[in-house]
Design an enzyme around this catalytic site. Structure first.
Site, short mmCIF file in Angstrom:
data_model
loop_
_atom_site.label_atom_id
_atom_site.label_comp_id
_atom_site.label_asym_id
_atom_site.label_seq_id
_atom_site.Cartn_x
_atom_site.Cartn_y
_atom_site.Cartn_z
N THR A 40 7.86 7.75 13.34
CA THR A 40 7.36 6.45 12.88
C THR A 40 7.18 5.53 14.08
O THR A 40 7.65 5.82 15.18
CB THR A 40 8.35 5.81 11.89
OG1 THR A 40 9.61 5.58 12.56
CG2 THR A 40 8.59 6.72 10.69
N GLU B 150 5.50 8.79 6.46
CA GLU B 150 6.36 9.48 5.48
C GLU B 150 5.57 10.13 4.35
O GLU B 150 6.11 10.96 3.62
CB GLU B 150 7.38 8.49 4.91
CG GLU B 150 8.41 7.99 5.90
CD GLU B 150 7.97 6.76 6.71
OE1 GLU B 150 8.84 6.05 7.22
OE2 GLU B 150 6.73 6.52 6.82
N LYS C 238 8.70 -15.90 3.27
CA LYS C 238 9.42 -16.48 2.15
C LYS C 238 9.65 -17.96 2.43
O LYS C 238 10.47 -18.34 3.26
CB LYS C 238 10.75 -15.75 1.93
CG LYS C 238 10.56 -14.29 1.55
CD LYS C 238 11.87 -13.56 1.37
CE LYS C 238 11.62 -12.09 1.01
NZ LYS C 238 12.89 -11.34 0.87
N TRP D 24 6.94 -16.35 -2.17
CA TRP D 24 6.32 -15.44 -1.21
C TRP D 24 4.94 -15.95 -0.82
O TRP D 24 4.17 -16.41 -1.65
CB TRP D 24 6.16 -14.05 -1.82
CG TRP D 24 7.43 -13.26 -1.89
CD1 TRP D 24 8.66 -13.64 -1.48
CD2 TRP D 24 7.56 -11.94 -2.40
NE1 TRP D 24 9.57 -12.65 -1.71
CE2 TRP D 24 8.94 -11.59 -2.28
CE3 TRP D 24 6.69 -11.02 -2.96
CZ2 TRP D 24 9.41 -10.36 -2.69
CZ3 TRP D 24 7.17 -9.78 -3.36
CH2 TRP D 24 8.52 -9.47 -3.21
#
Length: 539
Positions: free
Chosen positions: A177, A322, A432, A437
């Site tokens: 990753t 993934e 936030k 959000w």
């Protein structure tokens, strides 16, 4: 029953399409080969690996760009029973050393030039003993290095009967990753996973690749199997064009024009740069039919320009290391053929419909499923035959990032009534503010819809009262005279959100840092702007 391995992916093009061309841009010019030659060379490389006792249980690292020799290694390594481990050539020294040590690579196949110089510089810190330089010759060096072409020349191709036995659960691939929130994590793929994912990608519900296509994967081969193109396009028998080391917009345009590329893929910044190049210098994109984008959201303005000016469809895709890259593709359903253009774009700008074979959930902070109404947001969980269920050697991450066989992606999404996924933000990037959000992606897309804005990245900045507030950075076109007030007015007019979504500040910058895979590097941006401990002012 025959195991699901990549062997049929090698057999099909070399036997059914031996004359189909494989083009590769190298430092020395264009190399023009075919699937027939590819088959012979892979068999020679298999023999060379066997002569050096590489096979089942070994890990073969590659450190290079997109070219025919890298493609051959993509096949020879797993067909030998070993595991192919692609390493990002643009990583920093510390990450390269960590990844090679963590993976325990036994040998490295390395591009000449800067990649080889990097490995040579780090040699004393690496556990490997041998290097194959993917070139005609190997440079003079104190390390154990051999030229790729010498390996090919010295070994007779092995026959079908001599090819090693494979099982579908054998490790076949490995990628790490990006490591933007800590050390990179190793992700392993079996033969069966590659088989399932490549078939998924090749289908009409995936990327719809056929032998009629001329495919140019711009997404690097060191990044998540180059979105599966080396396997899916090869299995399909498509003509392939590999753009070589660090291709510029001019390089890509030349290959599109010269080879009649019909399909290509990469992160949005690549195609923004290509548009700018064509605007300035002209160019012929008439052969091009589709551009697949992923890694970050493509600005709708860019999508519309490709369609309106060049009759090229930009298709959004979503995926991650993934999930072996492609996990969804966005195109309107058949029943939407007669809806107006704006409604089609409403779907196309999203990350789309989940790929065949995968399942998903969208869950809130309490682990409860949220409604598919296009409004309720939650974290995307996925599972399927191409989705990993654990990281390599990462027990804490395995505990945090998986729930049974569900992968917690870290992507905050909404799903509309038709099942189209739209990424609102990464969990680590969502802003936030006052308990609500704010999507950095939505703000970025709205800014890049302004023709004066070339690139935009939005980050959250600490705020004493509201916890966080958005700070926008933009790169504007050279001829632009737009200032912060004009860009704010543009957001007010075009962004269908409350006023408190608007950034407290919009800074014009010369460049926005990018990761090694071309995404906006928001942590790098924070470091450059030194804003982690700063506060935005109330407006």
């Amino acid at each position: 029953m025959t195991d699901l391995t990549i062997r049929p992916f090698f057999w099909r093009p070399t036997n059914l399409f031996p004359e189909t061309r494989l083009l590769s841009r190298t430092r020395d010019g264009i190399v023009d080969t075919s699937y027939g030659e590819f088959g012979t060379r892979v068999r020679s490389l298999l023999a060379a690996l066997a002569d050096r006792d590489f096979g089942s249980g070994d890990r073969i690292g590659t450190f290079g760009w997109n070219h025919h020799r890298h493609l051959e290694t993509y096949y020879a390594a797993p067909l030998s029973g070993a595991q192919l481990h692609t390493i990002n050539v643009q990583l920093g020294d510390d990450d390269i050393v960590f990844i090679v040590e963590d993976a325990g690579d036994d040998i490295l196949f390395v591009d000449p030039g800067e990649p080889f110089e990097t490995i040579e510089r780090l040699w004393s810190d690496l556990p490997v003993e041998r290097v194959v330089v993917m070139d005609e010759t190997a440079p003079e060096t104190d390390i154990d290095a051999v030229a790729y072409e010498d390996l090919i020349a010295e070994s007779d191709p092995i026959t079908d009967e001599e090819m090693p036995d494979l099982e579908e659960d054998f490790p076949a691939g490995m990628c790490y990753t990006s490591g933007t929130t800590g050390r990179p994590k190793g992700v392993e793929y079996t033969h069966k996973m590659i088989y399932a994912h490549a078939m998924m990608v090749m289908t009409p519900a995936g990327l719809d690749i056929s032998e009629r296509d001329v495919v140019m994967p711009v997404v690097p081969m060191f990044h998540v199997n180059s979105w599966e193109f080396p396997y899916a396009a090869t299995m399909a028998g498509a003509t392939q064009v590999y753009p070589g080391p660090s291709p510029s917009a001019a390089d890509l345009l030349e290959l599109i024009e010269r080879e009649g590329v019909t399909m290509t893929a990469g992160v949005p910044t690549v195609w923004i740069d290509l548009l700018e190049h064509v605007d300035e210098h002209g160019g012929d994109l008439s052969s091009l039919e589709r551009v697949v984008v992923g890694g970050s959201a493509a600005p709708e303005e860019m999508m519309r320009r490709y369609e309106d000016e060049f009759d090229v469809t930009v298709e959004h895709a979503w995926g991650m290391t993934e999930t072996m890259s492609i996990g969804s593709v966005s195109r309107p359903k058949a029943r939407m053929d007669d809806v107006d253009r704006s409604q089609k774009y409403e779907k196309r700008r999203k990350q789309g419909l989940l790929s065949p074979g995968l399942e998903m959930r969208v869950v809130d902070d309490d682990g409860e499923d949220v409604a598919w109404d296009g409004e309720a947001a939650g974290e995307l969980w996925v599972r399927g035959p191409s989705v990993i269920t654990e990281y390599y050697n990462r027990p804490q991450a395995n505990e945090d990032d998986f729930e049974g066989n569900w992968l917690k992606t870290g992507d905050i999404v909404t799903v509309d009534e038709d099942g189209y996924v739209e990424i609102v933000d990464r969990a680590k990037d969502v802003i936030k503010s006052g308990g609500e959000w704010i999507s950095s992606i939505a703000l970025e897309n709205a800014l890049m819809a302004n023709p004066d804005v070339v690139e935009a990245a939005v980050i959250g900045v600490p705020h004493e009262k509201w916890q966080e507030r958005p700070l926008a950075t933009v790169v504007t076109a050279e001829e632009s005279d737009s200032d912060e007030d004009q860009l704010r007015a543009h957001l007010e007019e075009t962004l269908d959100q409350p006023d408190w979504w608007l950034p407290d500040e919009i800074r014009t910058v010369d460049r926005i840092p990018k990761t090694a895979t071309g995404k906006f590097d928001k942590q790098g941006l924070r470091d450059e702007l030194d804003v982690d401990d700063a506060e935005t002012a109330d407006r």
